[in-house]
Design a protein around this motif. Structure first.
Motif, PDB file in Angstrom:
ATOM      1  N   ALA A  93      27.970  28.665  92.516  1.00 19.01           N
ATOM      2  CA  ALA A  93      27.576  28.217  91.178  1.00 19.01           C
ATOM      3  C   ALA A  93      26.112  28.550  90.920  1.00 19.01           C
ATOM      4  O   ALA A  93      25.745  29.008  89.827  1.00 19.01           O
ATOM      5  N   ARG A  94      25.259  28.331  91.925  1.00 15.64           N
ATOM      6  CA  ARG A  94      23.846  28.646  91.743  1.00 15.64           C
ATOM      7  C   ARG A  94      23.641  30.142  91.564  1.00 15.64           C
ATOM      8  O   ARG A  94      22.848  30.592  90.736  1.00 15.64           O
ATOM      9  N   MET A  97      24.409  31.041  88.097  1.00 12.27           N
ATOM     10  CA  MET A  97      23.375  30.626  87.142  1.00 12.27           C
ATOM     11  C   MET A  97      22.143  31.512  87.246  1.00 12.27           C
ATOM     12  O   MET A  97      21.435  31.702  86.260  1.00 12.27           O
ATOM     13  N   MET A 102      23.014  34.861  82.681  1.00  9.55           N
ATOM     14  CA  MET A 102      23.655  33.760  83.375  1.00  9.55           C
ATOM     15  C   MET A 102      25.178  33.792  83.153  1.00  9.55           C
ATOM     16  O   MET A 102      25.656  33.968  82.038  1.00  9.55           O
ATOM     17  N   ALA A 104      27.653  31.471  82.962  1.00  7.35           N
ATOM     18  CA  ALA A 104      27.855  30.032  82.824  1.00  7.35           C
ATOM     19  C   ALA A 104      29.292  29.622  83.132  1.00  7.35           C
ATOM     20  O   ALA A 104      29.537  28.582  83.763  1.00  7.35           O
ATOM     21  N   ALA A 107      29.815  29.635  86.827  1.00  7.28           N
ATOM     22  CA  ALA A 107      29.133  28.490  87.425  1.00  7.28           C
ATOM     23  C   ALA A 107      29.932  27.211  87.204  1.00  7.28           C
ATOM     24  O   ALA A 107      30.072  26.381  88.107  1.00  7.28           O
ATOM     25  N   ALA A 108      30.492  27.055  85.991  1.00  2.00           N
ATOM     26  CA  ALA A 108      31.287  25.859  85.699  1.00  2.00           C
ATOM     27  C   ALA A 108      32.516  25.798  86.602  1.00  2.00           C
ATOM     28  O   ALA A 108      32.879  24.733  87.120  1.00  2.00           O
ATOM     29  N   ILE A 125      24.469  22.827  84.307  1.00  2.00           N
ATOM     30  CA  ILE A 125      24.143  24.186  83.858  1.00  2.00           C
ATOM     31  C   ILE A 125      22.951  24.165  82.909  1.00  2.00           C
ATOM     32  O   ILE A 125      22.032  24.985  83.008  1.00  2.00           O
ATOM     33  N   ASN A 126      22.941  23.204  81.979  1.00  2.00           N
ATOM     34  CA  ASN A 126      21.857  23.161  80.995  1.00  2.00           C
ATOM     35  C   ASN A 126      20.515  22.830  81.631  1.00  2.00           C
ATOM     36  O   ASN A 126      19.473  23.349  81.221  1.00  2.00           O
ATOM     37  N   TYR A 128      19.574  23.639  84.599  1.00  2.00           N
ATOM     38  CA  TYR A 128      19.079  24.869  85.213  1.00  2.00           C
ATOM     39  C   TYR A 128      18.645  25.867  84.138  1.00  2.00           C
ATOM     40  O   TYR A 128      17.629  26.557  84.286  1.00  2.00           O
ATOM     41  N   ARG A 129      19.407  25.951  83.040  1.00  2.00           N
ATOM     42  CA  ARG A 129      19.103  26.920  81.993  1.00  2.00           C
ATOM     43  C   ARG A 129      17.704  26.695  81.416  1.00  2.00           C
ATOM     44  O   ARG A 129      16.945  27.625  81.176  1.00  2.00           O
TER      45      ARG A 129
END
Length: 542
Positions: A93-94, A97, A102, A104, A107-108, A125-126, A128-129
């Motif tokens: 997931a990282r 991201m 990205m 996303a 990652a989800a 996610i947000n 990190y974003r």
């Protein structure tokens, strides 16, 4: 003179419109900033929950790898593989991201595979974003990256064992390596949690600063508007009375001795008195302001108003109206000057800040408590554990720390859903609270992990209390809707004394004790002594 007066009125009206527009804009911006900060705080908590899932997966992998080298039972390899699912999924997931652009959705999917709650995934996610490249978030991300080689090595060891590429004679060395990896990952997890705690504290500070700044700026703007209005009201008594009566805030005219000369309807409504009954009353006697630091000292009031133009008095305790309604009140005093420029009267503005006060208290509570169970969270628990350690130094008292971890709790979530898991945790807290004595402390550290502090309690008594708690949990029939099930708990106990060092040392001992309870078949109470780490009491339980 008419033209001059009309120009001044027009300027005052313009100033009023600009001031009110500024206040509305300020409140809108503050609301947006506070909402964003709260959302980021929720995202940080989601990372803390993910760290707990990551840690449990690591613990399971290490435990079953070691057990396989002792028993050669293939079932342990399967369980170790299940334990590595979360760390490996979170790693992917990282990576998704950090990809450019990205990924996303990928990652989800990986966070979902790792066991993260569906509501937490967008926040993970947000955060990190929008924060991943900030210095604030650099430390936990670096720790996360540094853990990758260790997790991959555990996966490599699992693969080698699965394919019988390691001779059994190498098992002791392999166990040593796994234990070293485990120790390094435990330290990284602790650093990761500490980093998240620092981020949470920073966000708390920003949130409180935002609220305080808005209140201060709003107060300044309101005060500026009031001073402008007060200058115009000084022309005639009728104009002053008319303005007071139609003002949007609670206002009263106060004599130099503190007697209320007149008050508007809003002032009377705020204090809960008939408007005509306020005239002639002494303000400090009405509000009992002559007690403690909130005394309304008229000479001091005159000095402050002369020096600063206005003076704000915020009550440090709630005031109760005649109808029993408690209010938090804030009073702002300004001077009304005569034609010679001397102070003739005061104008007092009363503001009911009860809603703001409750919002600040609510935010403070949410920052230190778990929203599901109402128990304090990890950060607040570490603070209280530090206080206990400090108290043992000068009180020469003893306390005990217990870790409570539900056995096979993941199966409840997997089988019956997260709602059943949440219902289970709520019921567990009720059982624990029923066992606590006055002054004992309960915290939810994350997931199904809880911690207790039995205050002023020797370790042998704490062991007995923990055994009673274990039995109560084992005897309890948990339910969620029409579903019922039984659970057990593994409980680790250690003593808290001043010479035991810092909270982290005590927490590690309790965690080791809980791990020991699980190693002995779960549904046990296990005691670890920090005074003699090599001497551990035989577990109690079924």
């Amino acid at each position: 003179m008419v033209m001059s007066g009309g120009y001044q009125a027009q300027s005052s009206h313009t100033l009023m419109r600009v001031g009110l527009g500024s206040i509305v804009l300020l409140l809108v911006l503050a609301f947006g900033a506070a909402t964003a900060l709260i959302e980021f705080k929720t995202g940080v908590r989601a990372y803390a929950t993910g760290e707990s899932l990551w840690s449990k997966g690591r613990q399971a992998a290490v435990y079953h790898l070691n057990r396989y080298t002792e028993t050669d039972d293939p079932a342990h390899l399967n369980q170790a593989r299940e334990g590595l699912v979360t760390p490996l999924a979170y790693r992917k997931a990282r990576q998704a991201m950090t990809a450019s652009p990205m990924k996303a959705q990928r990652a989800a999917e990986m966070f979902r595979e790792g066991g993260s709650h569906a509501d937490d995934i967008p926040r993970l996610i947000n955060v990190y974003r929008y924060m991943g490249y900030s210095s604030l978030f650099h430390s936990p991300l670096q720790i996360w990256r540094d853990a990758d080689p260790h997790v991959l090595r555990l996966e490599e060891i699992l693969t080698l064992l699965s394919e019988d590429e390691i001779d059994s004679a190498e098992y002791p060395n392999l166990r040593d390596e796994v234990d070293r990896i485990n120790q390094e990952l435990v330290a990284m997890e602790s650093d990761f949690s500490s980093s998240l705690g620092r981020i949470d504290r920073t966000l708390n500070g920003l949130l409180l600063l935002t609220v305080a700044t808005v209140l201060a700026l709003a107060g300044v703007l309101v005060t500026m508007l009031f001073v402008s209005a007060a200058r115009r009201m000084a022309r005639t008594e009728d104009e002053l009375r008319t303005t007071l009566e139609h003002a949007a805030v609670g206002m009263a005219r106060l004599s130099l001795s503190g007697i209320i000369r007149s008050a508007n309807q809003r002032f009377a409504q705020t204090l809960g008195y008939p408007q005509d009954s306020l005239e002639g009353m002494q303000l400090d006697q009405l509000l009992l302001l002559n007690e403690g630091e909130t005394a309304l000292d008229m000479p001091s009031l005159r000095h402050r108003v002369l020096r600063h133009g206005t003076w704000t008095l915020t009550r440090d305790e709630p005031w109760t109206r005649e109808d029993g309604t408690p209010l938090w009140l804030e009073f702002t005093f300004s001077a009304v000057r005569d034609h010679r420029g001397r102070i003739a009267d005061y104008i007092v503005v009363v503001d009911d800040i009860s809603h703001h006060r409750s919002q600040v208290e609510k935010l403070s509570y949410e920052a230190s408590h778990d929203s599901l169970t109402g128990a304090i969270n990890r950060r607040e628990f570490l603070n209280r554990l530090a206080i206990c350690l400090e108290n043992t130094g000068y009180e020469r008292s003893r306390h005990a720390l217990c870790f409570v971890d539900l056995d096979y709790f993941k199966e409840i979530n997997d089988t019956h859903g997260h709602q059943a898991g949440d219902d289970c945790l709520i019921q567990l807290c009720r059982i624990i609270r029923a066992q606590l004595r006055e002054g004992d402390i309960l915290a939810r550290l994350g997931g199904d992990e809880f911690a207790l502090i039995f205050t002023y309690c020797p370790v042998d008594v704490a062991e007995r209390l923990a055994e009673e708690l274990r039995q109560r949990i084992a005897d309890h029939i948990f339910s969620s809707g029409s579903i019922t099930f039984r659970l057990s708990a593994s409980i680790g106990v250690t003593e808290i004394r001043s010479h035991h060092g810092d909270p982290e040392s005590v927490m590690e001992a309790a965690d080791r004790a809980c791990y020991g309870a699980k190693e002995h078949g779960r549904n046990h109470v296990y005691v670890v002594s920090l005074d003699d780490p090599d001497t551990e009491k035989a577990p109690r339980g079924s």
